[in-house]
Structure formats: C-alpha cells, structure tokens
Design an enzyme around this catalytic site. Structure first.
Site, PDB file in Angstrom:
ATOM      1  N   ARG A  43       0.865  -1.017   0.038  1.00 22.18           N
ATOM      2  CA  ARG A  43       0.179  -0.025  -0.024  1.00 22.18           C
ATOM      3  C   ARG A  43       0.861   1.353   0.109  1.00 22.18           C
ATOM      4  NH1 ARG A  43       1.027   2.243   4.534  1.00 22.18           N
ATOM      5  NH2 ARG A  43       1.189   0.832   6.573  1.00 22.18           N
ATOM      6  N   HIS A  78      -2.055  -2.048  13.300  1.00 19.59           N
ATOM      7  CA  HIS A  78      -3.366  -2.568  13.362  1.00 19.59           C
ATOM      8  C   HIS A  78      -3.510  -3.523  14.689  1.00 19.59           C
ATOM      9  CE1 HIS A  78      -3.822  -1.007   9.384  1.00 19.59           C
ATOM     10  NE2 HIS A  78      -3.210  -1.581   8.969  1.00 19.59           N
ATOM     11  N   LEU A  96      -9.064   1.871   4.447  1.00 16.72           N
ATOM     12  CA  LEU A  96      -8.742   2.850   5.734  1.00 16.72           C
ATOM     13  C   LEU A  96      -8.924   1.873   7.074  1.00 16.72           C
ATOM     14  CD1 LEU A  96     -11.618   3.528   7.546  1.00 16.72           C
ATOM     15  CD2 LEU A  96     -12.095   4.476   5.209  1.00 16.72           C
ATOM     16  N   CYS A 105       2.266   6.858  10.631  1.00 16.57           N
ATOM     17  CA  CYS A 105       2.111   7.436   9.275  1.00 16.57           C
ATOM     18  C   CYS A 105       3.467   8.157   8.898  1.00 16.57           C
ATOM     19  CB  CYS A 105       1.009   8.177   8.901  1.00 16.57           C
ATOM     20  SG  CYS A 105      -0.361   7.063   9.347  1.00 16.57           S
TER      21      CYS A 105
END
Length: 217
Positions: A85, A92, A166, A183
């Site tokens: 990605r 997560h 998302l 991020c």
C-alpha cells in the site's frame, strides 16, 4: 489460517448493497487477507462487482511502499510486515475497524485523489453522527480530531483497481503507536472513538461506516 472465498456463509456472508458487495470478515490475520485482496484484484474482470471488506486484525505493524525503517522507534514483540500500500508505517490491532475497498475506479469515474477525499468524507460524516468534528490535513491523508489522528488511509492501485483502504480507531490499545512515528510523522498523537465518549460495539460502528462509504462512493 483464514481463507477468504466468495460464497461464504455466516459472519463472512456477502450481501449486496447498491452494486457493492459487503463482506463482514470478523478478526482475520493480516497477511492472508492482503494476499486475498491481491488475488481478487488480479482475477477480476470488467463486470466483477466491487467489494467492501469490514474486519479487524490481530496486532501488526505494516510498512507501506514509501515506508522508512527509521520511523520504527522500538522493536517489540509485534510483527512488522512490508506491504504494497501507499504510505509509511502504521499499527493495526483488535478494536480497530478496517475497511478495505476493492473498487474499479474507472467504472465509478473516480480518480485516486477523489477516492481518498471520499473515504475521508465518509469518516468525517460518521464522526458527525456522534457529534464529533473530524478534520483533514493538507498533504497528510487521514482524519483527525483536535490534531490527533483517528483514521489512517492507504491504498494500492493496479490497472485502475483499488485495494487496501482505511483504518478507524474504535476501542483499542493505543500503546503500540508509541513505538512508531504514525504514518511517518514524528510526535503525531492518535485517538479513538472510545476516548471521545463513544460507547458502541465495533460491528455497529462498522455498519455506520458501511452506510457512509456507500453514500460517498
């Protein structure tokens, strides 16, 4: 290992919503789910319906195509997986709602930028349902509340087809985020719905998100 197939029954049953097949997959391992997205995208044809997968993952850090190891501040027991990605490193874990969007962008008349905008808008609209104001940030995809990130976005586009999607923090252990620059942003704080006064099960939040995504797409 969980296998994702068309025509599953029970919690993984597919349901049709306005030309978008929605799959509720529960808690599934990251890597086989990722490979299932790749396989679906590689095999789909011009008439293949688009799909939305709603799920959560066991604890894992994923490192996007632009990811730099320097943004991993501390090695822990949680596995780190390089994936295809866009974006940098994120976490997560259980209590985080994942929405994977497997879409034919050309058929929907969407550019990548417009898809990102609509995904962000779906989350902003969902937050508004709870009386929470969500914001965008220039050059920093995702959704924020009072400067703290509550939803992260990351996509892969192949031949005009999208996968990944998302991640919305609902009610999870946020501590693993302290081991990374979320991020790729040093010092970025994260938040979640439970910290903002929302007491709703993940599956109900998932249903709200489904409605908002379908309205935006």
């Amino acid at each position: 290992m969980t296998r994702l197939t068309r025509g599953q029954t029970g919690e993984n049953a597919a349901s049709q919503h306005a030309a978008l097949i929605v799959r509720h997959l529960g808690r599934v391992e990251y890597e086989p789910t990722w490979h299932a997205m790749q396989d679906f995208t590689a095999r789909r044809g011009p008439d293949t319906p688009d799909e939305l997968w709603l799920l959560e993952h066991p604890p894992i850090y994923t490192l996007g195509l632009a990811g730099k190891r320097e943004h991993i501040l501390q090695v822990t027991h949680i596995p780190i997986l390089p994936v295809d990605r866009g974006g940098q490193v994120t976490y997560h874990g259980p209590g985080q709602l994942i929405a994977y969007l497997l879409l034919d962008l050309k058929r929907r008349g969407l550019s990548v930028r417009e898809l990102v905008n609509r995904m962000e808008q779906a989350v902003i609209d969902l937050l508004a349902d709870y009386g929470i104001e969500g914001q965008r940030r220039d050059k920093a995809p995702g959704v924020y509340v009072d400067g703290k990130k509550i939803a992260a976005l990351g996509l892969r586009i192949r031949h005009g087809m999208s996968y990944h999607g998302l991640a919305l923090n609902v009610d999870m252990d946020l501590a693993p985020f302290s081991a990374i620059n979320p991020c790729g942003y040093e010092g970025l704080k994260v938040t979640q719905l439970s910290e903002l006064g929302v007491d709703e099960p993940l599956d109900q939040v998932g249903e709200r998100l489904r409605v908002r995504l379908e309205a935006c797409l």
